[in-house]
Design a protein around this motif. Structure first.
Motif, PDB file in Angstrom:
ATOM      1  N   LYS A   1       0.805  -1.215   0.000  1.00 47.12           N
ATOM      2  CA  LYS A   1       0.000   0.000   0.000  1.00 47.12           C
ATOM      3  C   LYS A   1       0.843   1.272   0.000  1.00 47.12           C
ATOM      4  CE  LYS A   1      -3.672  -2.579   0.356  1.00 47.12           C
ATOM      5  NZ  LYS A   1      -4.535  -2.816  -0.831  1.00 47.12           N
ATOM      6  N   GLU A   2       1.990   1.235   0.680  1.00 46.82           N
ATOM      7  CA  GLU A   2       2.816   2.439   0.801  1.00 46.82           C
ATOM      8  C   GLU A   2       4.272   2.064   1.016  1.00 46.82           C
ATOM      9  OE1 GLU A   2       1.418   6.013   3.187  1.00 46.82           O
ATOM     10  OE2 GLU A   2       0.081   4.454   3.969  1.00 46.82           O
ATOM     11  N   MET A   3       5.157   2.959   0.569  1.00 44.80           N
ATOM     12  CA  MET A   3       6.561   2.967   0.957  1.00 44.80           C
ATOM     13  C   MET A   3       6.944   4.421   1.168  1.00 44.80           C
ATOM     14  SD  MET A   3       8.577   0.308  -1.577  1.00 44.80           S
ATOM     15  CE  MET A   3      10.178   0.730  -0.870  1.00 44.80           C
ATOM     16  N   PHE A   4       7.776   4.668   2.170  1.00 42.56           N
ATOM     17  CA  PHE A   4       8.261   6.030   2.349  1.00 42.56           C
ATOM     18  C   PHE A   4       9.573   6.041   3.116  1.00 42.56           C
ATOM     19  CE2 PHE A   4       4.987   5.282   5.660  1.00 42.56           C
ATOM     20  CZ  PHE A   4       5.699   5.523   6.828  1.00 42.56           C
ATOM     21  N   GLY A   5      10.365   7.077   2.834  1.00 42.89           N
ATOM     22  CA  GLY A   5      11.572   7.319   3.594  1.00 42.89           C
ATOM     23  C   GLY A   5      11.244   8.211   4.772  1.00 42.89           C
ATOM     24  N   ALA A   6      12.023   8.089   5.839  1.00 43.45           N
ATOM     25  CA  ALA A   6      11.793   8.881   7.045  1.00 43.45           C
ATOM     26  C   ALA A   6      13.112   9.450   7.544  1.00 43.45           C
ATOM     27  CB  ALA A   6      11.146   8.016   8.136  1.00 43.45           C
ATOM     28  N   GLY A   7      13.143  10.770   7.747  1.00 49.82           N
ATOM     29  CA  GLY A   7      14.351  11.416   8.239  1.00 49.82           C
ATOM     30  C   GLY A   7      14.068  12.843   8.641  1.00 49.82           C
ATOM     31  N   THR A   8      15.046  13.486   9.256  1.00 55.56           N
ATOM     32  CA  THR A   8      14.845  14.837   9.789  1.00 55.56           C
ATOM     33  C   THR A   8      14.484  15.831   8.702  1.00 55.56           C
ATOM     34  OG1 THR A   8      16.356  14.455  11.624  1.00 55.56           O
ATOM     35  CG2 THR A   8      15.982  16.744  10.991  1.00 55.56           C
ATOM     36  N   ALA A   9      15.203  15.823   7.594  1.00 54.37           N
ATOM     37  CA  ALA A   9      15.041  16.864   6.584  1.00 54.37           C
ATOM     38  C   ALA A   9      13.637  16.864   5.981  1.00 54.37           C
ATOM     39  CB  ALA A   9      16.094  16.719   5.500  1.00 54.37           C
ATOM     40  N   ALA A  10      13.168  15.708   5.533  1.00 57.80           N
ATOM     41  CA  ALA A  10      11.876  15.623   4.853  1.00 57.80           C
ATOM     42  C   ALA A  10      10.746  15.184   5.774  1.00 57.80           C
ATOM     43  CB  ALA A  10      11.971  14.659   3.680  1.00 57.80           C
ATOM     44  N   VAL A  11      11.079  14.677   6.945  1.00 61.91           N
ATOM     45  CA  VAL A  11      10.163  13.993   7.867  1.00 61.91           C
ATOM     46  C   VAL A  11       9.708  12.693   7.219  1.00 61.91           C
ATOM     47  CG1 VAL A  11       8.108  14.101   9.329  1.00 61.91           C
ATOM     48  CG2 VAL A  11       9.426  16.185   8.883  1.00 61.91           C
TER      49      VAL A  11
END
Length: 355
Positions: A296-306
């Motif tokens: 259903k979903e994939m996403f990156g997670a980090g400080t810059a983009a959240v």
């Protein structure tokens, strides 16, 4: 551990601020820099007193060991303003703790927590007007340490420099990204420095990422260094996968950064009633889920983009699209994190720190 208050920090202000020349309605990420920076030197076996000076060039000898042996670490943080002009940080103690974890791994002297926190508070007090207030914008904060000691001998330096520089910034990414699953190159290896925020980790990513861009992708999904059987990170970010209604992410290890946004997402997801699993995720599982519609979903997670949504991925010459979801977990969790960061909602976790 050394103690310090922000009132003890020597401050040298710039003669003329450049803030009036900045278009705050059109900020690229990390391209415009604030008036001042915090600096602190390690020499004679100890960290000296930090001070704030005008942002500007550094002078280093060609023999400075940063140029030869790569002792360099950094953190990424943000400062936010609310509607009442109050300034907030998000989980800053996690940043100083992780900075010192990175320092230890690269044989860099650990920095006193008070130097980091009180120095940062004093810097934000001075450059408070540089914190943008437009939706999606923030003051990006870059603390870093590098080897300034001199010599060509392959050994740890005897002198280091700690700096905090800041940059008013707009959104890091716009729109979704398409990624390529990498099977030849590795981001890091067991026993290496993948868990540290070392500059060399990112330098090693640029070439394979450019190869992916040449093929029409924006980023790569890194896989494990031995079998390339398991997904691990998305570019310079932790990666999350939603299969049906379960949110999956890889466990941290020698190879995977213990991301602050990652930890926040896992805790918020539990509070929101979203099922999570921290486990290894096979590439074959990802491909199968894409084929049968359960991805259903994939996403990156980090400080810059959240959170940076992933619209699709490529693997062995085949592309897989990920359909948009009306009930996106990624967007839901991003809204919750940003609301806490910007003081628009209660913070039951104690993550938000008022400066």
């Amino acid at each position: 551990m050394a103690t310090l208050t922000k009132n003890e920090i020597k401050i040298t202000t710039c003669e003329t601020s450049k803030i009036n020349s900045i278009d705050f309605s059109n900020l690229a990420f990390g391209q415009v820099f604030s008036d001042h920076m915090l600096t602190c030197d390690f020499k004679d076996g100890k960290w000296q007193s930090p001070e704030i000076v005008p942002y500007g060039p550094l002078t280093l000898e060609p023999s400075a060991k940063i140029f030869h042996y790569g002792q360099s670490i950094f953190e990424g943080m943000k400062a936010y303003k609310d509607a009442n002009d109050n300034v907030f940080l998000f989980r800053p103690m996690d940043n100083i703790k992780r900075l010192n974890i990175s320092a230890k791994r690269l044989a860099i002297p650990e920095l006193p927590e008070a130097y980091f926190m009180e120095g940062l508070k004093a810097l934000l007090d001075l450059d408070k007007d540089w914190i943008p207030t437009a939706e999606g914008s923030s003051l990006y904060i870059r603390p870093f340490i590098f080897a300034s000691g001199e010599g060509f001998h392959a050994s740890p330096a005897n002198a280091y420099k700690f700096i905090i520089a800041t940059a008013p910034s707009g959104a890091y990414f716009s729109g979704k990204v398409k990624v390529l699953i990498e099977e030849k190159y590795s981001r890091s290896a067991n026993g290496g420095v993948g868990f540290a925020k070392a500059g060399g980790n990112y330098a090693g990513q640029f070439y394979p990422t450019q190869l992916a861009k040449d093929k029409g992708y924006q980023q790569v999904i890194w896989t494990d260094d031995t079998s390339h059987e398991y997904i691990e990170e998305a570019g310079a970010m932790n990666v999350f996968v939603r299969i049906n209604d379960t949110l999956l992410t890889s466990p941290v290890s020698d190879r995977i950064l213990d991301g602050i946004t990652r930890k926040s997402i896992l805790e918020l997801a539990e509070a929101e009633g979203i099922k999570t699993e921290v486990r290894k995720v096979k590439v074959s599982e990802l491909v199968e889920a894409a084929k049968n519609g359960s991805l259903k979903e994939m996403f990156g997670a980090g400080t810059a983009a959240v959170i940076s949504p992933i619209s699709g991925f490529g693997f062995r010459g085949e592309d897989f699209e990920i359909p948009e979801q009306d009930n996106s977990f990624g967007l839901q969790l991003k809204e919750r994190i940003v609301a806490i960061q910007t003081n628009k909602t209660e913070d039951p976790y104690g993550w938000r720190m008022k400066v």
